[in-house]
Motif scaffolding. Structure first.
Motif, PDB file in Angstrom:
ATOM      1  N   ARG A  15       0.850  -1.381   0.153  1.00 19.47           N
ATOM      2  CA  ARG A  15       0.039  -0.126   0.068  1.00 19.47           C
ATOM      3  C   ARG A  15       1.027   1.231  -0.071  1.00 19.47           C
ATOM      4  O   ARG A  15       0.282   2.265   0.158  1.00 19.47           O
ATOM      5  CB  ARG A  15      -0.783  -0.108   1.205  1.00 19.47           C
ATOM      6  CG  ARG A  15      -1.888  -1.079   1.329  1.00 19.47           C
ATOM      7  CD  ARG A  15      -2.726  -1.068   2.444  1.00 19.47           C
ATOM      8  NE  ARG A  15      -3.520   0.217   2.551  1.00 19.47           N
ATOM      9  CZ  ARG A  15      -4.344   0.396   3.223  1.00 19.47           C
ATOM     10  NH1 ARG A  15      -4.715  -0.476   4.104  1.00 19.47           N
ATOM     11  NH2 ARG A  15      -4.856   1.520   3.081  1.00 19.47           N
ATOM     12  N   GLY A  16       2.182   1.138   0.055  1.00 21.17           N
ATOM     13  CA  GLY A  16       2.882   2.124   0.047  1.00 21.17           C
ATOM     14  C   GLY A  16       2.777   3.072  -1.151  1.00 21.17           C
ATOM     15  O   GLY A  16       2.759   2.715  -2.182  1.00 21.17           O
ATOM     16  N   PHE A  17       3.127   4.401  -1.005  1.00 18.84           N
ATOM     17  CA  PHE A  17       3.410   5.149  -2.319  1.00 18.84           C
ATOM     18  C   PHE A  17       4.892   5.141  -2.650  1.00 18.84           C
ATOM     19  O   PHE A  17       5.600   6.238  -2.379  1.00 18.84           O
ATOM     20  CB  PHE A  17       2.759   6.559  -1.905  1.00 18.84           C
ATOM     21  CG  PHE A  17       1.549   6.845  -2.431  1.00 18.84           C
ATOM     22  CD1 PHE A  17       1.111   7.016  -3.564  1.00 18.84           C
ATOM     23  CD2 PHE A  17       0.384   6.868  -1.473  1.00 18.84           C
ATOM     24  CE1 PHE A  17      -0.138   6.962  -4.034  1.00 18.84           C
ATOM     25  CE2 PHE A  17      -0.927   6.890  -1.842  1.00 18.84           C
ATOM     26  CZ  PHE A  17      -1.091   7.216  -3.413  1.00 18.84           C
ATOM     27  N   SER A  18       5.272   4.193  -2.954  1.00 20.60           N
ATOM     28  CA  SER A  18       6.552   4.141  -3.544  1.00 20.60           C
ATOM     29  C   SER A  18       6.949   3.457  -5.154  1.00 20.60           C
ATOM     30  O   SER A  18       5.620   2.857  -5.282  1.00 20.60           O
ATOM     31  CB  SER A  18       7.682   3.385  -2.819  1.00 20.60           C
ATOM     32  OG  SER A  18       7.206   2.145  -2.661  1.00 20.60           O
ATOM     33  N   HIS A  19       7.728   3.667  -5.759  1.00 23.24           N
ATOM     34  CA  HIS A  19       7.743   3.044  -7.027  1.00 23.24           C
ATOM     35  C   HIS A  19       8.099   1.472  -6.799  1.00 23.24           C
ATOM     36  O   HIS A  19       7.569   0.619  -7.824  1.00 23.24           O
ATOM     37  CB  HIS A  19       8.848   3.651  -7.774  1.00 23.24           C
ATOM     38  CG  HIS A  19       8.714   5.036  -8.106  1.00 23.24           C
ATOM     39  ND1 HIS A  19       7.577   5.309  -9.245  1.00 23.24           N
ATOM     40  CD2 HIS A  19       9.140   6.253  -7.624  1.00 23.24           C
ATOM     41  CE1 HIS A  19       7.766   6.649  -9.245  1.00 23.24           C
ATOM     42  NE2 HIS A  19       8.730   7.086  -8.651  1.00 23.24           N
ATOM     43  N   GLU A  20       8.621   1.218  -5.816  1.00 26.42           N
ATOM     44  CA  GLU A  20       8.872  -0.357  -5.493  1.00 26.42           C
ATOM     45  C   GLU A  20       7.454  -0.916  -5.281  1.00 26.42           C
ATOM     46  O   GLU A  20       7.188  -2.258  -5.688  1.00 26.42           O
ATOM     47  CB  GLU A  20       9.784  -0.473  -4.366  1.00 26.42           C
ATOM     48  CG  GLU A  20      11.179  -0.061  -4.519  1.00 26.42           C
ATOM     49  CD  GLU A  20      11.358   1.395  -4.535  1.00 26.42           C
ATOM     50  OE1 GLU A  20      10.872   2.063  -3.801  1.00 26.42           O
ATOM     51  OE2 GLU A  20      12.444   2.083  -4.989  1.00 26.42           O
ATOM     52  N   ALA A  21       6.845  -0.197  -4.484  1.00 26.46           N
ATOM     53  CA  ALA A  21       5.290  -0.783  -4.032  1.00 26.46           C
ATOM     54  C   ALA A  21       4.727  -1.036  -5.490  1.00 26.46           C
ATOM     55  O   ALA A  21       3.769  -2.088  -5.737  1.00 26.46           O
ATOM     56  CB  ALA A  21       4.496   0.264  -3.117  1.00 26.46           C
ATOM     57  N   LEU A  22       4.500  -0.210  -6.496  1.00 27.81           N
ATOM     58  CA  LEU A  22       3.996  -0.139  -7.578  1.00 27.81           C
ATOM     59  C   LEU A  22       4.555  -1.338  -8.562  1.00 27.81           C
ATOM     60  O   LEU A  22       3.724  -2.268  -8.997  1.00 27.81           O
ATOM     61  CB  LEU A  22       3.834   1.111  -8.458  1.00 27.81           C
ATOM     62  CG  LEU A  22       3.264   2.130  -8.154  1.00 27.81           C
ATOM     63  CD1 LEU A  22       3.248   3.464  -9.313  1.00 27.81           C
ATOM     64  CD2 LEU A  22       1.352   1.827  -8.054  1.00 27.81           C
ATOM     65  N   ASP A  23       5.900  -1.587  -8.486  1.00 23.85           N
ATOM     66  CA  ASP A  23       6.352  -2.801  -9.070  1.00 23.85           C
ATOM     67  C   ASP A  23       5.819  -3.919  -8.521  1.00 23.85           C
ATOM     68  O   ASP A  23       5.456  -5.016  -9.217  1.00 23.85           O
ATOM     69  CB  ASP A  23       7.822  -2.556  -8.914  1.00 23.85           C
ATOM     70  CG  ASP A  23       8.344  -1.454  -9.796  1.00 23.85           C
ATOM     71  OD1 ASP A  23       7.613  -1.029 -10.999  1.00 23.85           O
ATOM     72  OD2 ASP A  23       9.401  -1.117  -9.595  1.00 23.85           O
TER      73      ASP A  23
END
Length: 179
Positions: A15-23
């Protein structure tokens, strides 16, 4: 279906707002199949919403979205353009009222605006990432715009699931900017 996907895979979704989370979330979508054809940004809008938190805690939710209704191409183009322009206006004013009103109005007028709102939510998630990247340069101003975007996204997810304005505002209350 999107909310159900988030609920059933919440232990593996980030649920984090990071590019790693999206990946990470994109890899899960690819492995499990995207519900209703959603992309990572659209999924992230639901994943970070107060509706998901509320549903996790109580088991109650708004309208179950089994399919995403779509309007004709010309109307889609008009509405998505209008939504993006209103978002840009809101970011200039550091507000959220016009986009929240737009999403509620369009879905109350016709559920055929579901695809427009879902795509707008995904686009706003992408914009939020871009704004967050400016925080080092812009400081507090960028963080305020992120807060307004988070609030708009949260409300839009609730509207998409058929909740009224009061309930949507209640679920998003912890994200409401205090400026």
């Amino acid at each position: 279906m999107i909310l159900d996907f988030c609920l059933s895979h919440r232990d593996r979704l980030d649920r984090g707002f990071s590019h790693e989370a999206l990946d990470q979330n994109e890899r899960l979508l690819e492995a499990k199949g995207a519900p209703l054809g959603v992309g990572t940004s659209q999924l992230h809008a639901v994943l970070t919403s107060g509706l998901l938190e509320s549903t996790t805690a109580s088991g109650e939710r708004g309208r179950r979205v089994e399919r995403i209704r779509e309007t004709n191409r010309a109307e889609y183009a008009r509405l998505i353009s209008k939504g993006r322009l209103l978002y840009e206006h809101c970011m200039t004013e550091v507000s959220h009222a016009c986009v929240v009103g737009f999403m509620h109005h369009e879905l109350a007028k016709s559920r055929d605006a579901e695809r427009v709102i879902l795509d707008l939510l995904g686009w706003m998630v992408e914009q939020r990432f871009e704004i967050a990247d400016l925080a080092d340069e812009e400081g507090e101003e960028a963080l305020r715009r992120c807060a307004h975007t988070d609030y708009m996204i949260d409300q839009g997810v609730s509207f998409l699931h058929g909740l009224d304005r009061a309930t949507a505002a209640e679920l998003a209350a912890d994200k409401e900017p205090l400026d």
